[in-house]
Design a protein around this motif. Structure first.
Motif, mmCIF file in Angstrom:
data_model
loop_
_atom_site.group_PDB
_atom_site.id
_atom_site.type_symbol
_atom_site.label_atom_id
_atom_site.label_comp_id
_atom_site.label_asym_id
_atom_site.label_seq_id
_atom_site.Cartn_x
_atom_site.Cartn_y
_atom_site.Cartn_z
ATOM 1 N N LEU A 1 -2.792 -6.591 -5.236
ATOM 2 C CA LEU A 1 -2.052 -5.334 -5.322
ATOM 3 C C LEU A 1 -0.653 -5.487 -5.914
ATOM 4 C CD1 LEU A 1 -2.952 -3.703 -1.866
ATOM 5 C CD2 LEU A 1 -3.912 -3.173 -4.121
ATOM 6 N N LEU B 1 2.531 1.838 -3.334
ATOM 7 C CA LEU B 1 1.600 2.357 -4.346
ATOM 8 C C LEU B 1 1.289 3.833 -4.117
ATOM 9 C CD1 LEU B 1 -0.866 -0.672 -4.590
ATOM 10 C CD2 LEU B 1 0.635 0.167 -6.408
ATOM 11 N N ARG C 1 3.343 -0.603 -12.261
ATOM 12 C CA ARG C 1 3.602 0.821 -12.004
ATOM 13 C C ARG C 1 5.111 1.117 -12.047
ATOM 14 N NH1 ARG C 1 3.962 3.896 -7.071
ATOM 15 N NH2 ARG C 1 3.156 6.022 -7.330
ATOM 16 N N ASP D 1 0.831 -1.208 0.000
ATOM 17 C CA ASP D 1 0.000 0.000 0.000
ATOM 18 C C ASP D 1 0.865 1.256 0.000
ATOM 19 O OD1 ASP D 1 -2.609 -0.999 -0.120
ATOM 20 O OD2 ASP D 1 -2.668 -1.365 2.039
ATOM 21 N N GLN E 1 -0.153 -4.769 -9.627
ATOM 22 C CA GLN E 1 -0.282 -3.340 -9.873
ATOM 23 C C GLN E 1 1.026 -2.621 -9.557
ATOM 24 O OE1 GLN E 1 -3.735 -1.634 -7.863
ATOM 25 N NE2 GLN E 1 -4.869 -3.541 -8.090
ATOM 26 N N LEU E 2 1.659 -3.019 -8.463
ATOM 27 C CA LEU E 2 2.910 -2.386 -8.053
ATOM 28 C C LEU E 2 4.005 -2.636 -9.088
ATOM 29 C CD1 LEU E 2 4.370 -0.850 -5.774
ATOM 30 C CD2 LEU E 2 4.928 -3.068 -4.773
ATOM 31 N N ALA F 1 7.433 5.849 -8.319
ATOM 32 C CA ALA F 1 7.049 4.438 -8.414
ATOM 33 C C ALA F 1 8.230 3.492 -8.190
ATOM 34 C CB ALA F 1 6.400 4.160 -9.768
#
Length: 227
Positions: free
Chosen positions: A134, A84, A141, A81, A137-138, A89
């Motif tokens: 998640l 993100l 990114r 978290d 996504q990390l 990034a």
């Protein structure tokens, strides 16, 4: 009769709570040393309770692992978290990996626990699912910045954590901080390069690996109980 019950019930509850805490303390130590397949008999021995008491408090290995690792899994998800939320990034991804490596180094059972199904602990499984959602996504990114090599996939994180666990196990007595160098080298190697990595194992292959380990540990545990 009622007076005796009122006098003994709190004492019994206190004894049960002391046993539970003793089991958890011992389990943290044994799992850290021997991984998720560690001997339940050894945990009972170190906690000073019988194996019957251990299984009365924690009927399955999964429940005990969930109790021991709930806070670590929550810290792991919080690290994702935070990464993100970082406007940089690559810095966020690097910080996440450093936290994950630290958690893995503290307890070599951690990576296995991340993939373990424990239906009796729904909150624990909810954190596991959130991490699974998640992490991709990390990775995407960080790759969008051009800093993370494009052939890196989220399954590679599990391989890196397993590698750290191996180094920790091999150097625990002789060079307990050696894993930090391997972690730093790993992070540096993740930055964009022209050479392509060998194919990563699929998520299914990783789950199968951990599942086979757990099946073997259950067979060992069952054999120990039958003796």
């Amino acid at each position: 009769m009622s007076i005796k019950q009122s006098e003994t019930a709190p004492a019994l509850r206190a004894d049960a709570e002391r046993n539970r805490e003793a089991i958890l303390v011992a389990a943290r130590q044994v799992f850290a040393e021997d991984g998720s397949s560690a001997s339940m008999n050894e945990i009972a021995r170190r906690s000073g309770v019988s194996i019957a008491t251990l299984f009365r408090r924690f009927p399955t290995r999964g429940q005990l692992l969930a109790a021991v690792f709930t806070e670590k899994v929550a810290a792991y998800v919080n690290a994702i978290d935070s990464a993100l939320d970082d406007p940089d990034a690559w810095r966020g991804f690097r910080s996440y990996l450093e936290t994950a490596f630290e958690i893995q180094a503290e307890n070599c059972a951690f990576t296995d626990v991340l993939t373990m199904s424990v239906p009796e602990a729904p909150e624990f499984m909810a954190e596991q699912r959130r991490a699974s959602r998640l992490l991709p996504q990390l990775v995407e990114r960080a790759q969008a910045t051009g800093r993370l090599r494009p052939d890196f996939v989220h399954q590679d994180v599990a391989l890196l954590l397993l590698a750290i666990a191996g180094v920790v196990n091999a150097t625990r007595k002789s060079a307990p901080e050696a894993w930090r160098r391997v972690a730093a080298l790993s992070i540096e190697a993740l930055q964009s390069q022209r050479e392509q990595l060998p194919a990563a194992p699929s998520t299914q292959q990783l789950y199968r690996t951990f599942a086979l380990e757990r099946i073997q540990s259950r067979k060992t545990e069952s054999h120990s109980k039958s003796r």
